[in-house]
Design an enzyme around this catalytic site. Structure first.
Site, PDB file in Angstrom:
ATOM      1  N   GLY A  14       0.837  -1.211   0.000  1.00 27.97           N
ATOM      2  CA  GLY A  14       0.000   0.000   0.000  1.00 27.97           C
ATOM      3  C   GLY A  14       0.865   1.251   0.000  1.00 27.97           C
ATOM      4  N   ARG A  75       1.073  -5.200  -5.145  1.00 22.82           N
ATOM      5  CA  ARG A  75       1.312  -6.336  -4.248  1.00 22.82           C
ATOM      6  C   ARG A  75       1.516  -7.540  -5.173  1.00 22.82           C
ATOM      7  NH1 ARG A  75      -0.777  -3.956   0.672  1.00 22.82           N
ATOM      8  NH2 ARG A  75      -2.666  -2.775   0.292  1.00 22.82           N
ATOM      9  N   ASP A 106       5.399  -4.770   6.099  1.00 22.98           N
ATOM     10  CA  ASP A 106       5.954  -6.070   6.512  1.00 22.98           C
ATOM     11  C   ASP A 106       5.984  -7.102   5.386  1.00 22.98           C
ATOM     12  OD1 ASP A 106       3.210  -6.169   6.559  1.00 22.98           O
ATOM     13  OD2 ASP A 106       3.042  -7.169   8.499  1.00 22.98           O
ATOM     14  N   THR A 129       4.409   2.652   5.523  1.00 21.39           N
ATOM     15  CA  THR A 129       3.027   2.183   5.672  1.00 21.39           C
ATOM     16  C   THR A 129       2.288   3.100   6.630  1.00 21.39           C
ATOM     17  OG1 THR A 129       1.615   0.465   6.642  1.00 21.39           O
ATOM     18  CG2 THR A 129       3.890   0.474   7.386  1.00 21.39           C
ATOM     19  N   ASP A 131       0.099   2.127   8.535  1.00 22.69           N
ATOM     20  CA  ASP A 131      -0.424   1.326   9.659  1.00 22.69           C
ATOM     21  C   ASP A 131       0.417   1.407  10.947  1.00 22.69           C
ATOM     22  OD1 ASP A 131      -2.316   0.559   7.825  1.00 22.69           O
ATOM     23  OD2 ASP A 131      -1.371  -1.371   7.380  1.00 22.69           O
ATOM     24  N   ASP A 133       2.774  -0.629  11.886  1.00 21.83           N
ATOM     25  CA  ASP A 133       2.695  -1.983  12.429  1.00 21.83           C
ATOM     26  C   ASP A 133       4.024  -2.725  12.288  1.00 21.83           C
ATOM     27  OD1 ASP A 133       2.635  -2.124   9.693  1.00 21.83           O
ATOM     28  OD2 ASP A 133       1.030  -3.596   9.567  1.00 21.83           O
ATOM     29  N   ARG A 175      -5.291  -1.975   9.008  1.00 23.08           N
ATOM     30  CA  ARG A 175      -5.254  -3.441   8.861  1.00 23.08           C
ATOM     31  C   ARG A 175      -5.383  -4.090  10.242  1.00 23.08           C
ATOM     32  NH1 ARG A 175      -3.742  -6.105   4.241  1.00 23.08           N
ATOM     33  NH2 ARG A 175      -2.638  -4.305   3.445  1.00 23.08           N
TER      34      ARG A 175
END
Ligand code: F6P
Length: 327
Positions: A14, A75, A106, A129, A131, A133, A175
């Site tokens: 993303g 992706r 990741d 990202t 996110d 994360d 996510r």
């Protein structure tokens, strides 16, 4: 130690605001050090399909302020096959690429790690990202902008919620991670914040809302992370409408607007520092198969396996804090 001469940079997964600033930093640092720099279009897919272009200083002009990624992104499932990676390697090899910078999340780092192990090409990852994360960095490129986008949207939602005495359930991205929800919820004074890291009981939320109703607190904002196990904002709204029909409940799903827009100051700075740090590591022959991140405002390198393994848990004090401030 073999001196690095040709490097390539790609964005994968993303997109995130600040990726362009990172590309710019990689290209300009590389060129400053007399490296040939290639841009791989569409992430790993472009590596496999030989969609690789030479970059110069001018090719990254006027992009530091732009969201998205000039290298495009994708992706790629094929990169997760040995055949796909072999094709990708051949395309790098024919250009003599001996260092790769992967800007992504990741999934992208998992690919980079295997690729680097298989073909001995030094890979440095940059955490790109929204996110947040990824371990080994306090912030990821794009998170701050996305959180600010969510904040500005929730502020607007509060205006109309206030005008009508309404309950709004706002769903944000992330996510499986709840950081956008946590930061945007705390920064907008949300009455409730729901994140996957600490699943909350809908019954407790309903009870708290009923208590608010008794106290004549009729404007409520609940910020829900999309990855919450109890279901989407829409499903939650159904429960609330059933349990508290007196509340005028609305749902707002912020969606992909959180991914776009001009990067914040913080994202531009992190991206610039980390892009520079990635090329430096390649030049020094250090940190093969590592991610460059920022910890306590200093650049730190973390092995890919560690960066993708676990994300830090959100501690209870965050929740105590928002509950006190929103009461
Ligand atoms: O990982 C970034 C992210 O925006 C997540 O927050 C979200 O779940 C996902 O990507 C959406 O992916 P897509 O753009 O493929 O729908």
């Amino acid at each position: 130690m073999k001196k690095v001469k040709n490097i390539a940079v790609l964005t994968s997964g993303g997109d995130a605001p600040g990726m362009n600033a990172a590309i710019r930093a990689v290209v300009r640092t590389g060129i400053y050090h007399k490296l040939n720099v290639f841009g791989v279009m569409y992430g790993y897919r472009g590596m496999i399909q030989d969609d690789i272009v030479p970059m110069d200083s001018k090719s990254v002009a006027n992009i530091i302020q732009r969201g998205g990624t000039i290298l495009k992104t994708a992706r790629s499932k094929e990169f997760f096959t040995p055949e796909g990676r072999k094709k990708a390697y051949e395309n790098l090899k024919k250009r003599g690429v001996d260092g790769l910078v992967v800007i992504g999340g990741d999934g992208s780092f998992k690919g980079a790690h295997v690729f680097s192990q298989e073909f001995g090409i030094p890979c440095i990852g940059l955490p790109g990202t929204i996110d947040k994360d990824i371990s080994g960095t306090d912030f990821t490129i794009g998170f701050d902008t996305a959180a600010n986008t969510a904040i500005s949207a929730i502020d607007k939602i509060r205006d109309t919620a206030d005008a009508h005495d309404r309950l709004f359930i706002v769903e944000v991205m992330g996510r499986d991670a709840g950081y956008i929800a946590l930061y945007s919820g705390l920064a907008t004074g949300a009455e409730h914040i729901m994140v996957p890291e600490r699943p909350s009981d809908i019954e407790n939320i309903v009870a708290a809302l009923q208590d608010n109703e008794r106290r004549k607190k009729l404007v409520n904002i609940i910020v829900v992370a999309e990855g919450c196990p109890h279901g989407s904002a829409t499903e939650m709204a159904e429960v609330v409408r059933r349990e508290i029909p007196s509340f005028d409940t609305r749902v707002c799903i912020l969606g992909h607007i959180q991914r776009g827009g001009s990067p914040s100051c913080m994202d531009r700075i992190i991206a610039s520092r980390l892009g520079y740090a990635a090329v430096k590591a390649l030049l020094e022959g250090k940190y093969q198969s590592h991610m460059a991140g920022v910890i306590n405002n200093e650049v730190r390198y973390t092995p890919f396996e560690q960066a993708i393994k676990t994300t830090e848990q959100i501690g209870e004090e965050w929740f105590g804090l928002y509950r006190i401030l929103a009461s």
